[in-house]
Design a protein around this motif. Sequence first.
Motif, PDB file in Angstrom:
ATOM      1  N   ASP A 135       0.820  -1.216   0.000  1.00 27.19           N
ATOM      2  CA  ASP A 135       0.000   0.000   0.000  1.00 27.19           C
ATOM      3  C   ASP A 135       0.850   1.262   0.000  1.00 27.19           C
ATOM      4  O   ASP A 135       0.332   2.378   0.075  1.00 27.19           O
ATOM      5  CB  ASP A 135      -0.943   0.015   1.189  1.00 27.19           C
ATOM      6  N   GLY A 136       2.155   1.112  -0.092  1.00 25.64           N
ATOM      7  CA  GLY A 136       3.054   2.261  -0.125  1.00 25.64           C
ATOM      8  C   GLY A 136       3.406   2.812   1.236  1.00 25.64           C
ATOM      9  O   GLY A 136       4.222   3.720   1.353  1.00 25.64           O
ATOM     10  N   GLY A 137       2.784   2.321   2.269  1.00 27.47           N
ATOM     11  CA  GLY A 137       3.100   2.770   3.620  1.00 27.47           C
ATOM     12  C   GLY A 137       2.853   4.249   3.850  1.00 27.47           C
ATOM     13  O   GLY A 137       3.425   4.833   4.760  1.00 27.47           O
ATOM     14  N   GLY A 138       2.012   4.851   3.019  1.00 25.40           N
ATOM     15  CA  GLY A 138       1.719   6.266   3.179  1.00 25.40           C
ATOM     16  C   GLY A 138       2.834   7.194   2.721  1.00 25.40           C
ATOM     17  O   GLY A 138       2.763   8.400   2.932  1.00 25.40           O
ATOM     18  N   ASP A 139       3.856   6.653   2.084  1.00 30.29           N
ATOM     19  CA  ASP A 139       4.991   7.471   1.658  1.00 30.29           C
ATOM     20  C   ASP A 139       4.620   8.294   0.420  1.00 30.29           C
ATOM     21  O   ASP A 139       4.252   7.735  -0.618  1.00 30.29           O
ATOM     22  CB  ASP A 139       6.198   6.592   1.348  1.00 30.29           C
ATOM     23  N   PRO A 140       4.715   9.612   0.497  1.00 34.83           N
ATOM     24  CA  PRO A 140       4.353  10.456  -0.642  1.00 34.83           C
ATOM     25  C   PRO A 140       5.293  10.330  -1.843  1.00 34.83           C
ATOM     26  O   PRO A 140       4.946  10.741  -2.946  1.00 34.83           O
ATOM     27  CB  PRO A 140       4.394  11.873  -0.066  1.00 34.83           C
ATOM     28  N   LEU A 141       6.456   9.738  -1.651  1.00 31.50           N
ATOM     29  CA  LEU A 141       7.407   9.597  -2.755  1.00 31.50           C
ATOM     30  C   LEU A 141       7.120   8.401  -3.657  1.00 31.50           C
ATOM     31  O   LEU A 141       7.787   8.220  -4.676  1.00 31.50           O
ATOM     32  CB  LEU A 141       8.836   9.509  -2.214  1.00 31.50           C
ATOM     33  N   VAL A 142       6.106   7.595  -3.308  1.00 31.46           N
ATOM     34  CA  VAL A 142       5.780   6.440  -4.148  1.00 31.46           C
ATOM     35  C   VAL A 142       5.420   6.901  -5.558  1.00 31.46           C
ATOM     36  O   VAL A 142       5.858   6.311  -6.548  1.00 31.46           O
ATOM     37  CB  VAL A 142       4.645   5.598  -3.529  1.00 31.46           C
ATOM     38  N   ARG A 143       4.657   7.964  -5.675  1.00 35.82           N
ATOM     39  CA  ARG A 143       4.290   8.477  -7.006  1.00 35.82           C
ATOM     40  C   ARG A 143       5.529   8.930  -7.779  1.00 35.82           C
ATOM     41  O   ARG A 143       5.595   8.776  -9.001  1.00 35.82           O
ATOM     42  CB  ARG A 143       3.280   9.605  -6.890  1.00 35.82           C
TER      43      ARG A 143
END
Length: 64
Positions: A40-48
Amino acid sequence: MKIDIDTSVCIGSGQCALTVPGVFTQDDEGLSTLLPGRADGGGDPLVREAVRACPVQAISISED
């Protein structure tokens, strides 16, 4: 958010793991993979940013 990696497209450039090392890593063959529990990306904004950084667009995200 759900992250999907198309390993048939991935070339192992490692840009995802460099951009978000808390979400992505590389397997023994050098291909991108997600760290356990980070689909789920762990809420990290840098995934995008990691999606944009992939030179072959092997990473996609979808919203839940």
